[in-house]
Design a protein around this motif. Sequence first.
Motif, PDB file in Angstrom:
ATOM      1  N   TRP A  18       0.851  -1.198   0.000  1.00 47.34           N
ATOM      2  CA  TRP A  18       0.000   0.000   0.000  1.00 47.34           C
ATOM      3  C   TRP A  18       0.888   1.250   0.000  1.00 47.34           C
ATOM      4  O   TRP A  18       0.664   2.185  -0.769  1.00 47.34           O
ATOM      5  CB  TRP A  18      -0.931  -0.011   1.203  1.00 47.34           C
ATOM      6  CG  TRP A  18      -1.822   1.182   1.279  1.00 47.34           C
ATOM      7  CD1 TRP A  18      -1.673   2.260   2.109  1.00 47.34           C
ATOM      8  CD2 TRP A  18      -2.987   1.458   0.490  1.00 47.34           C
ATOM      9  NE1 TRP A  18      -2.678   3.170   1.888  1.00 47.34           N
ATOM     10  CE2 TRP A  18      -3.500   2.703   0.905  1.00 47.34           C
ATOM     11  CE3 TRP A  18      -3.636   0.763  -0.519  1.00 47.34           C
ATOM     12  CZ2 TRP A  18      -4.632   3.265   0.334  1.00 47.34           C
ATOM     13  CZ3 TRP A  18      -4.780   1.326  -1.087  1.00 47.34           C
ATOM     14  CH2 TRP A  18      -5.258   2.562  -0.656  1.00 47.34           C
ATOM     15  N   TYR A 160      -3.264   5.174   7.689  1.00 44.91           N
ATOM     16  CA  TYR A 160      -3.983   4.003   7.176  1.00 44.91           C
ATOM     17  C   TYR A 160      -3.656   2.794   8.036  1.00 44.91           C
ATOM     18  O   TYR A 160      -2.506   2.578   8.407  1.00 44.91           O
ATOM     19  CB  TYR A 160      -3.560   3.681   5.737  1.00 44.91           C
ATOM     20  CG  TYR A 160      -3.991   4.706   4.735  1.00 44.91           C
ATOM     21  CD1 TYR A 160      -5.271   4.671   4.183  1.00 44.91           C
ATOM     22  CD2 TYR A 160      -3.125   5.727   4.334  1.00 44.91           C
ATOM     23  CE1 TYR A 160      -5.683   5.619   3.255  1.00 44.91           C
ATOM     24  CE2 TYR A 160      -3.526   6.678   3.414  1.00 44.91           C
ATOM     25  CZ  TYR A 160      -4.797   6.624   2.878  1.00 44.91           C
ATOM     26  OH  TYR A 160      -5.191   7.558   1.962  1.00 44.91           O
ATOM     27  N   THR A 163      -5.045  -4.230   6.626  1.00 45.20           N
ATOM     28  CA  THR A 163      -5.188  -5.598   7.102  1.00 45.20           C
ATOM     29  C   THR A 163      -5.904  -6.418   6.043  1.00 45.20           C
ATOM     30  O   THR A 163      -6.807  -5.906   5.367  1.00 45.20           O
ATOM     31  CB  THR A 163      -5.920  -5.653   8.464  1.00 45.20           C
ATOM     32  OG1 THR A 163      -5.892  -6.983   8.954  1.00 45.20           O
ATOM     33  CG2 THR A 163      -7.330  -5.126   8.380  1.00 45.20           C
ATOM     34  N   PHE A 166      -6.663  -4.788   2.710  1.00 42.78           N
ATOM     35  CA  PHE A 166      -7.533  -3.616   2.635  1.00 42.78           C
ATOM     36  C   PHE A 166      -6.958  -2.496   3.490  1.00 42.78           C
ATOM     37  O   PHE A 166      -6.503  -2.730   4.605  1.00 42.78           O
ATOM     38  CB  PHE A 166      -8.951  -3.949   3.127  1.00 42.78           C
ATOM     39  CG  PHE A 166      -9.756  -4.739   2.142  1.00 42.78           C
ATOM     40  CD1 PHE A 166     -10.633  -4.103   1.274  1.00 42.78           C
ATOM     41  CD2 PHE A 166      -9.632  -6.111   2.065  1.00 42.78           C
ATOM     42  CE1 PHE A 166     -11.372  -4.831   0.357  1.00 42.78           C
ATOM     43  CE2 PHE A 166     -10.365  -6.851   1.150  1.00 42.78           C
ATOM     44  CZ  PHE A 166     -11.234  -6.211   0.290  1.00 42.78           C
ATOM     45  N   LEU A 168      -7.697   0.932   5.520  1.00 46.00           N
ATOM     46  CA  LEU A 168      -8.733   1.734   6.162  1.00 46.00           C
ATOM     47  C   LEU A 168      -8.168   3.105   6.484  1.00 46.00           C
ATOM     48  O   LEU A 168      -7.138   3.206   7.169  1.00 46.00           O
ATOM     49  CB  LEU A 168      -9.199   1.060   7.455  1.00 46.00           C
ATOM     50  CG  LEU A 168      -9.769  -0.344   7.306  1.00 46.00           C
ATOM     51  CD1 LEU A 168      -9.943  -0.996   8.668  1.00 46.00           C
ATOM     52  CD2 LEU A 168     -11.083  -0.287   6.563  1.00 46.00           C
ATOM     53  N   LEU A 170      -7.814   5.740   8.668  1.00 44.47           N
ATOM     54  CA  LEU A 170      -8.099   6.096  10.052  1.00 44.47           C
ATOM     55  C   LEU A 170      -8.222   7.603  10.253  1.00 44.47           C
ATOM     56  O   LEU A 170      -8.963   8.055  11.117  1.00 44.47           O
ATOM     57  CB  LEU A 170      -7.020   5.532  10.978  1.00 44.47           C
ATOM     58  CG  LEU A 170      -6.889   4.011  11.009  1.00 44.47           C
ATOM     59  CD1 LEU A 170      -5.798   3.594  11.981  1.00 44.47           C
ATOM     60  CD2 LEU A 170      -8.207   3.348  11.358  1.00 44.47           C
ATOM     61  N   TRP A 173     -11.929   8.239   9.524  1.00 42.62           N
ATOM     62  CA  TRP A 173     -12.947   7.563  10.318  1.00 42.62           C
ATOM     63  C   TRP A 173     -12.675   7.568  11.809  1.00 42.62           C
ATOM     64  O   TRP A 173     -13.574   7.339  12.601  1.00 42.62           O
ATOM     65  CB  TRP A 173     -13.105   6.123   9.855  1.00 42.62           C
ATOM     66  CG  TRP A 173     -13.583   5.995   8.441  1.00 42.62           C
ATOM     67  CD1 TRP A 173     -14.113   6.983   7.653  1.00 42.62           C
ATOM     68  CD2 TRP A 173     -13.567   4.834   7.639  1.00 42.62           C
ATOM     69  NE1 TRP A 173     -14.419   6.504   6.419  1.00 42.62           N
ATOM     70  CE2 TRP A 173     -14.099   5.160   6.377  1.00 42.62           C
ATOM     71  CE3 TRP A 173     -13.166   3.534   7.861  1.00 42.62           C
ATOM     72  CZ2 TRP A 173     -14.244   4.255   5.360  1.00 42.62           C
ATOM     73  CZ3 TRP A 173     -13.303   2.619   6.832  1.00 42.62           C
ATOM     74  CH2 TRP A 173     -13.835   2.983   5.598  1.00 42.62           C
TER      75      TRP A 173
END
Length: 188
Positions: A18, A160, A163, A166, A168, A170, A173
């Motif tokens: 990533w 980010y 896991t 994918f 996420l 952060l 969110w």
Amino acid sequence: MPNHVLVTGPTRSGKSEWAEALAAQSKQPVIYIATAIASPEDMEWLQRIQQHRARRPAAWELRDCPLELAALVRDLPPNHCALVDSLGTWVANCLDQSQDQWQATVAELLASVQACAAQLILVAEEVGWGVVPASVSGRCFRDRLGALCQQLSPLMTEVYLVTAGFALPLHQWGIGLKPLRDQLDAQG
């Protein structure tokens, strides 16, 4: 301020891939900062390093930096993207430092990140989700890496959690502890 990103996640989660994709998307010259120390006696470790090397574009500049990370980050040129992989390996390389030495090392790194003129992508392992390590060095490593990530995250534009392949976001969110602490302090 340049875009600074923290990418964290467990082993084999895709966090390095990533981070590499983010670096490639930057459209800037990439400086890959490798913190690993290659040991000819550890063939499995050498294979892991080789896997990382094979994924990287040949045009990316490689800088090996097992210890003096703060100085290297501070002196990165503007209009470049620097990818540090990984903070966990760097923390492991510094485990022989006393607590006072470690605090000074962290303070120097935090100041360097704040002063960094390049886009910076930091990769860090999540190691505190399992059992408490049985060894003193294992607990020291886990605690130092976890605290370092908490100190770095407020300095980042994006954070980010990667896991199972994918990522996420952060930063979109999540609610950071520092803003929450500041809000609670303001309330009295």
